[in-house]
Design a protein around this motif. Structure first.
Motif, PDB file in Angstrom:
ATOM      1  N   LEU A 130      45.872  50.888  57.285  1.00 20.40           N
ATOM      2  CA  LEU A 130      46.571  51.588  56.205  1.00 20.40           C
ATOM      3  C   LEU A 130      46.157  53.054  56.125  1.00 20.40           C
ATOM      4  N   LEU A 131      44.913  53.334  56.464  1.00 19.13           N
ATOM      5  CA  LEU A 131      44.379  54.692  56.399  1.00 19.13           C
ATOM      6  C   LEU A 131      44.501  55.438  57.725  1.00 19.13           C
ATOM      7  N   ASN A 132      45.147  54.798  58.701  1.00 21.52           N
ATOM      8  CA  ASN A 132      45.298  55.383  60.035  1.00 21.52           C
ATOM      9  C   ASN A 132      43.934  55.737  60.654  1.00 21.52           C
ATOM     10  N   LEU A 133      42.994  54.840  60.475  1.00 23.75           N
ATOM     11  CA  LEU A 133      41.662  55.013  61.039  1.00 23.75           C
ATOM     12  C   LEU A 133      41.436  53.998  62.154  1.00 23.75           C
ATOM     13  N   SER A 134      40.602  54.386  63.102  1.00 26.23           N
ATOM     14  CA  SER A 134      40.243  53.479  64.186  1.00 26.23           C
ATOM     15  C   SER A 134      38.730  53.505  64.357  1.00 26.23           C
ATOM     16  N   LYS A 135      38.093  52.354  64.179  1.00 22.64           N
ATOM     17  CA  LYS A 135      36.652  52.283  64.305  1.00 22.64           C
ATOM     18  C   LYS A 135      36.265  51.125  65.221  1.00 22.64           C
ATOM     19  N   ASP A 136      35.336  51.405  66.119  1.00 26.31           N
ATOM     20  CA  ASP A 136      34.826  50.392  67.035  1.00 26.31           C
ATOM     21  C   ASP A 136      33.399  50.057  66.621  1.00 26.31           C
ATOM     22  N   PHE A 137      33.184  48.830  66.153  1.00 19.65           N
ATOM     23  CA  PHE A 137      31.861  48.430  65.701  1.00 19.65           C
ATOM     24  C   PHE A 137      30.987  47.893  66.835  1.00 19.65           C
ATOM     25  N   ALA A 138      31.548  47.811  68.032  1.00 22.57           N
ATOM     26  CA  ALA A 138      30.794  47.445  69.239  1.00 22.57           C
ATOM     27  C   ALA A 138      30.123  46.080  69.144  1.00 22.57           C
ATOM     28  N   LYS A 139      30.613  45.225  68.268  1.00 23.21           N
ATOM     29  CA  LYS A 139      30.096  43.862  68.148  1.00 23.21           C
ATOM     30  C   LYS A 139      31.278  42.930  67.896  1.00 23.21           C
ATOM     31  N   THR A 140      31.094  41.673  68.254  1.00 19.96           N
ATOM     32  CA  THR A 140      32.117  40.689  67.923  1.00 19.96           C
ATOM     33  C   THR A 140      32.006  40.333  66.443  1.00 19.96           C
ATOM     34  N   ASP A 141      33.044  39.718  65.902  1.00 20.08           N
ATOM     35  CA  ASP A 141      33.011  39.315  64.496  1.00 20.08           C
ATOM     36  C   ASP A 141      31.882  38.327  64.221  1.00 20.08           C
ATOM     37  N   GLU A 191      51.454  54.868  49.772  1.00 19.58           N
ATOM     38  CA  GLU A 191      52.052  55.408  50.991  1.00 19.58           C
ATOM     39  C   GLU A 191      52.414  56.885  50.856  1.00 19.58           C
ATOM     40  N   GLN A 192      53.011  57.261  49.752  1.00 18.91           N
ATOM     41  CA  GLN A 192      53.429  58.651  49.591  1.00 18.91           C
ATOM     42  C   GLN A 192      52.228  59.579  49.492  1.00 18.91           C
ATOM     43  N   LEU A 193      51.194  59.132  48.784  1.00 21.88           N
ATOM     44  CA  LEU A 193      50.003  59.966  48.672  1.00 21.88           C
ATOM     45  C   LEU A 193      49.280  60.092  50.012  1.00 21.88           C
ATOM     46  N   LYS A 194      49.264  59.025  50.784  1.00 23.34           N
ATOM     47  CA  LYS A 194      48.553  59.050  52.065  1.00 23.34           C
ATOM     48  C   LYS A 194      49.112  60.125  52.988  1.00 23.34           C
ATOM     49  N   GLU A 195      50.400  60.406  52.878  1.00 20.05           N
ATOM     50  CA  GLU A 195      51.015  61.429  53.717  1.00 20.05           C
ATOM     51  C   GLU A 195      50.467  62.810  53.383  1.00 20.05           C
ATOM     52  N   LYS A 196      49.964  62.980  52.169  1.00 16.49           N
ATOM     53  CA  LYS A 196      49.498  64.288  51.732  1.00 16.49           C
ATOM     54  C   LYS A 196      47.985  64.445  51.840  1.00 16.49           C
ATOM     55  N   VAL A 197      47.312  63.344  52.115  1.00 15.22           N
ATOM     56  CA  VAL A 197      45.848  63.376  52.124  1.00 15.22           C
ATOM     57  C   VAL A 197      45.339  63.466  53.561  1.00 15.22           C
ATOM     58  N   LYS A 198      44.404  64.359  53.794  1.00 17.42           N
ATOM     59  CA  LYS A 198      43.768  64.453  55.105  1.00 17.42           C
ATOM     60  C   LYS A 198      42.298  64.108  54.936  1.00 17.42           C
ATOM     61  N   LEU A 199      41.793  63.291  55.846  1.00 16.09           N
ATOM     62  CA  LEU A 199      40.385  62.917  55.809  1.00 16.09           C
ATOM     63  C   LEU A 199      39.601  63.847  56.722  1.00 16.09           C
ATOM     64  N   ASN A 200      38.691  64.580  56.148  1.00 23.26           N
ATOM     65  CA  ASN A 200      37.903  65.537  56.913  1.00 23.26           C
ATOM     66  C   ASN A 200      36.431  65.154  56.865  1.00 23.26           C
ATOM     67  N   GLY A 201      35.781  65.246  58.002  1.00 28.51           N
ATOM     68  CA  GLY A 201      34.354  64.944  58.043  1.00 28.51           C
ATOM     69  C   GLY A 201      33.578  66.138  58.554  1.00 28.51           C
ATOM     70  N   HIS A 202      32.348  66.278  58.129  1.00 28.56           N
ATOM     71  CA  HIS A 202      31.505  67.357  58.602  1.00 28.56           C
ATOM     72  C   HIS A 202      30.050  66.929  58.492  1.00 28.56           C
ATOM     73  N   PHE A 203      29.225  67.612  59.268  1.00 28.51           N
ATOM     74  CA  PHE A 203      27.795  67.322  59.237  1.00 28.51           C
ATOM     75  C   PHE A 203      27.151  68.031  58.055  1.00 28.51           C
TER      76      PHE A 203
END
Length: 216
Positions: A130-141, A191-203
């Motif tokens: 839903l958040l258009n994110l992709s994360k690899d946890f490198a472990k099986t469930d 859904e409508q709000l998600k189009e306007k929101v950008k997820l930004n990360g920084h150190f």
């Protein structure tokens, strides 16, 4: 088991098994890291919330000092090892710039419910989709734990800390499940709000706190 550890209070939650990279720039913590690295000893990261030192944290081991700068600042790689509870804070230690604490290590049940975790992981993947994110946890469930995913479900700092205080994997799984049951309907309806929101990360450079210890 009760013992003394040097502490590095931060406004974060560190979980057992978590890899944490830090940039060390304050003199008190440069001293702490140098001494712990030379003596091959761990240190503690208790959580600070609203400038108050909480009584739970995680023992952290230094994996390596990746870089030492000309001014003595350091980049370090660490890994969380076990949960501790503070019994007493030692704010002033002779010849030391940093503080310490007397702590114990409560029993922590690590065995969870495999089927429950599969359901939790399915909900996490739905949330990330839903958040258009992709994360690899490198472990099986079957191998993954609540600690592995706790930073990836949208918890507040207070919620992350509450999960740290749950000392049974089944309780942690249930805490995750309840959060996701509450969060998924809200996210899917935005859904409508998600189009306007950008997820930004920084150190960030995480500095220490002039914290207050709450005595009970």
């Amino acid at each position: 088991m009760t013992n003394f550890i040097p502490i590095f209070p931060l406004g974060i939650v560190v979980y057992p098994g978590e890899q944490l990279n830090l940039h060390i720039f304050e003199p008190r913590y440069k001293q702490l890291i140098r001494e712990c690295h030379e003596q091959k000893k761990p240190f503690g990261i208790p959580t600070v919330i609203d400038n108050n030192l909480q009584d739970m944290g995680s023992l952290v081991e230094i994996h390596e000092i990746s870089k030492i700068y000309d001014n003595g600042e350091m980049d370090i790689r660490t890994v969380g090892s076990r949960v501790f509870r503070i019994l007493e804070v030692i704010k002033e230690i002779p010849d030391k710039l940093y503080s310490g604490a007397i702590v114990n290590y409560p029993d922590n049940r690590e065995q969870g419910n495999v089927e429950q975790m599969r359901k939790v992981m399915a909900s996490i993947r739905e949330l990330h989709q839903l958040l258009n994110l992709s994360k690899d946890f490198a472990k099986t469930d079957e191998q993954i734990s609540a600690y592995d995913v706790a930073h990836h479900v949208g918890f507040s700092l207070q919620e992350e800390y509450e999960l740290l205080g749950l000392l049974d994997e089944r309780q942690r799984q249930e805490y995750l499940k309840r959060h996701l049951v509450k969060t998924l309907p809200m996210v899917s309806g935005m859904e409508q709000l998600k189009e306007k929101v950008k997820l930004n990360g920084h150190f960030k450079n995480l500095g220490g706190f002039d914290w207050k210890w709450k005595e009970v």
